[in-house]
Write a protein that holds these residues in place. Structure first.
Motif, short mmCIF file in Angstrom:
data_model
loop_
_atom_site.label_atom_id
_atom_site.label_comp_id
_atom_site.label_asym_id
_atom_site.label_seq_id
_atom_site.Cartn_x
_atom_site.Cartn_y
_atom_site.Cartn_z
N TYR A 91 0.69 -1.08 -0.13
CA TYR A 91 0.12 0.03 0.08
C TYR A 91 0.77 1.07 -0.06
O TYR A 91 0.76 2.28 -0.83
CB TYR A 91 -0.84 0.06 1.25
N THR A 163 -7.80 1.15 1.23
CA THR A 163 -8.00 0.48 0.01
C THR A 163 -6.71 0.88 -0.93
O THR A 163 -6.10 2.06 -1.07
CB THR A 163 -9.28 0.96 -0.57
N ALA A 167 -3.52 -0.39 -7.04
CA ALA A 167 -3.84 -1.72 -7.59
C ALA A 167 -5.12 -1.59 -8.04
O ALA A 167 -5.55 -2.33 -9.28
CB ALA A 167 -3.59 -2.86 -6.52
N ALA A 168 -6.06 -1.03 -7.44
CA ALA A 168 -7.40 -0.99 -7.84
C ALA A 168 -7.65 -0.47 -9.01
O ALA A 168 -8.50 -0.61 -9.91
CB ALA A 168 -8.40 -0.51 -6.64
N ARG A 175 -4.74 -6.88 -14.01
CA ARG A 175 -4.50 -7.11 -12.71
C ARG A 175 -4.66 -8.44 -12.19
O ARG A 175 -4.09 -9.09 -11.43
CB ARG A 175 -5.57 -6.26 -11.78
N THR A 179 -1.72 -10.73 -10.80
CA THR A 179 -1.83 -11.18 -9.34
C THR A 179 -1.89 -12.75 -9.38
O THR A 179 -1.08 -13.30 -8.68
CB THR A 179 -3.35 -10.85 -8.96
N LEU A 250 -7.53 -6.19 -2.24
CA LEU A 250 -7.28 -4.78 -2.41
C LEU A 250 -7.75 -4.00 -1.30
O LEU A 250 -7.47 -2.99 -1.14
CB LEU A 250 -8.20 -4.43 -3.52
N ARG A 251 -8.24 -4.62 -0.15
CA ARG A 251 -8.41 -3.77 1.18
C ARG A 251 -7.80 -4.32 2.38
O ARG A 251 -7.96 -5.51 2.56
CB ARG A 251 -10.13 -3.92 1.54
#
Lengths: 354, 288
Positions: A91, A163, A167-168, A175, A179, A250-251
């Motif tokens: 992050y 979040t 990446a989002a 993605r 991943t 993602l979170r």
């Protein structure tokens, strides 16, 4: 001169091998399987690929814990520290540092490894069971520091979490594919890494430490140094896996990322699959993952049963499932044991035992 | 004055932590077993208290009459049936007690949900002795502290002067030599675990009256107990009391500095002790 000496020496009657027919066949199957797995994004559904991401990251975590506990004798209950550090590094590097998320995953592993060194300085003052709880306290410190990030001027989003926008914002299939390949790389990489380590000098030292720490030390194995090395490697692996897990989710929330259940899963997988072998965590992960998919409706009952099974294995079936299998059939998919055989091929005696 | 108050409250809180730590320390001393389910068993005792107070309308402190023998029996049987079979290896006891911790925690979740619970002991909970405008001593924290002291003194006397205490010390020093003179170490271990869980029962009830708890709060109690043991120094029961008090003070003073930092401050203090005095503040000379 050297040639003459070499010729004068008699050929030794025996040589040391590790390969078996089973392992050679296994290697072919593993290679073919990897080929199929690399191509997953083109033939499987998005849901299946996501499940595999979960599977591979669990496998990596289990392999790392097995290196720690199964070989270096270090029962850590604080590996969730490095999962959380990996997730938050992803992050911070991606959202605040502007690093591409896929590159940030690799850096997250390095950050976890770097942080694990000073951590080792503290944790290694404790031994055995107290080492276990000590690592847990250290993980809690990272957990609480993350919740109170504002007080130490780190943007962690506090208790509610964050979040991972960098990446989002990536294009969806890009993605998903990236991943998946990261997860496959981390999962397969963890197995190959464990295999490479165990065939190396470090592996020989670790096997000696596992069997008898005092004897290994008296033969010149730098016990503490090897243990610290394994601890750092395991932190690297858990940091990478943590970053990949949250690249998928993602979170990130501190309570979830630093949850001791991560380590509980590693322990269940390794103890049930077979501690101190490379094959054990693979079998354990397959079993754990299948049961989790099938029994997720039963919630806490699932964990109660799993806890019971783990206790039973820890007390009565110490070698786990792979221990039962390999004792009966003398099989090794990843041959790390050395056997002595005569020159003309037949076996001198039973495998040099673990 | 707020700082003096923080220290005073920390000392009293330390009594509770000493209660948490006593059983953990005893079992480690006798059989080198680190019981990772210790914290969850404390919370289990708290929930047993909830069952008796709610269903039968007892005062929580009265439930000790039932819960102490109940947990002691659980410890005795559990040690004989499961844990005695793990003591020949370094890994097995840790893996087994960790598995037990998961079982206890999730069984409590299943039975009682994740809600916070508490025990109500009547007016003793809120009554206090006023010393000045800012400092007052709660009767209940004071009682907890005294119970911890009495428990530690009692245990010390038992270990020092009784036949059982001699057997515990002998087994701890040299299991095989103890067997040679006719001590069955399996029974000694079971008795040690029974005593440990009896202290856990007391700790659980006092925890429940003092503060609210939930099935998932067990591990944190284990960490506090462990920190008290290490800060005080392994192998010393008095050290456990001092360790508990030091941890309590570290937590209340940190919380005074910044509300979110209570527990964290305690952890950091523990790590500082580990770094500077790894054998604890009051390590026994021969404890190595």
């Amino acid at each position: 001169m050297t040639e003459a000496t070499a010729q004068a020496e008699p050929q030794p009657a025996v040589r040391v091998v590790r390969r078996t027919w089973f392992s050679v066949g296994g290697a072919v199957v593993v290679a073919a399987g990897l080929g199929v797995l690399v191509a997953v994004p083109w033939w499987a559904s998005e849901g299946q690929a996501r499940n595999l991401v979960e599977f591979f990251t669990l496998l990596a975590l289990a392999q790392m814990w097995n290196l720690l506990a199964g070989y270096a004798g270090l029962v850590s209950i604080g590996q969730q520290a490095f999962i959380g550090i990996g997730a938050y590094s992803l992050y911070l590097l991606g959202d605040d540092g502007g690093v591409h998320p896929f590159a940030a995953v690799a850096l997250a592993g390095l950050v976890a490894a770097a942080i694990s060194l000073p951590t080792a300085l503290l944790a290694f003052r404790l031994r055995g069971g107290y080492f276990a709880i000590g690592t847990w306290v250290i993980a809690e410190v990272f957990h609480l520091l993350t919740i109170n990030g504002a007080d130490i001027h780190v943007d962690t989003g506090g208790g509610e979490g964050v979040t991972i926008l960098s990446a989002a914002r990536l294009e969806r299939t890009f993605r998903a594919h990236g991943t998946y390949w990261w997860a496959l790389g981390v999962g397969a990489g963890s197995v190959l890494l464990a295999y490479a380590i165990l065939r190396s000098r470090l592996g020989l030292a670790l096997t000696a430490i596992r069997d008898d720490e005092t004897a290994a030390g008296s033969l010149g194995v730098g016990v503490l140094r090897q243990k610290v090395l394994v601890y750092v490697i395991a932190a690297f692996g858990c940091g990478l896996a943590g970053a990949v897990i949250y690249l998928n989710l993602l979170r990130v929330q501190p309570d979830a990322a630093f949850d001791v259940n991560w380590t509980a899963y590693m322990i269940f997988i390794v103890v049930i699959g077979g501690i101190g072998t490379i094959e054990g965590p693979i079998i354990g992960t397959i079993l754990f993952f299948t049961l989790q998919q099938e029994l997720s409706d039963y919630g806490v009952w699932y964990l109660i049963v799993l806890g019971g099974v783990a206790v039973a294995f820890a007390v009565w079936v110490r070698g786990g499932i792979w221990g039962l299998v390999s004792r009966r059939f003398v099989l090794e998919l990843f041959p790390v044991r050395r056997r002595v055989v005569y020159r003309h091929g037949e076996r001198a005696r039973a495998p040099v035992s673990e | 004055m707020v700082w003096v108050n923080a220290v005073v409250q920390g000392i009293l809180l330390g009594g509770l932590y000493a209660l948490f730590a006593t059983g953990l320390s005893l079992v480690f001393g006798v059989m080198r077993l680190v019981n990772l389910a210790h914290g969850d068993l404390i919370v289990l005792a708290g929930f047993l208290g909830v069952v008796f107070t709610h269903d039968l309308g007892w005062n929580p402190l009265l439930t000790l009459v039932v819960i102490v023998p109940l947990l002691a029996a659980l410890g005795f049987v559990g040690q004989l049936a499961i844990l005695n079979f793990t003591l020949d290896s370094g890994l097995s006891p840790l893996l087994a007690t960790f598995g037990l911790s998961i079982i206890v925690q999730n069984t409590l979740l299943e039975q009682f949900s994740a809600d916070q619970r508490g025990l109500s002991a009547g007016t003793i909970e809120t009554d206090s002795i006023r010393i000045s405008n800012e400092i007052s001593l709660g009767w209940f924290p004071l009682t907890t502290f005294l119970v911890a002291v009495v428990l530690l003194v009692g245990l010390q006397l038992v270990i020092r002067w009784t036949r059982l205490g001699r057997a515990l010390r002998a087994t701890s020093d040299d299991r095989r030599a103890a067997q040679l003179v006719g001590i069955d170490n399996r029974v000694v271990y079971a008795v040690a675990m029974a005593i440990s869980l009896a202290t856990v029962a007391i700790a659980g009830i006092f925890l429940g009256v003092r503060t609210s708890f939930a099935p998932t709060t067990g591990p944190t109690r284990l960490l506090f107990a462990f920190e008290a043991v290490i800060i005080g120094g392994l192998g010393s029961l008095w050290g456990t009391l001092v360790g508990g008090v030091a941890l309590g003070i570290a937590q209340t003073v940190s919380a005074q500095i910044s509300p979110g930092w209570g527990v964290l401050g305690g952890h950091l203090f523990f790590l500082a002790v580990l770094l500077l005095r790894p054998r604890g503040l009051f390590a026994r000379a021969d404890a190595s």
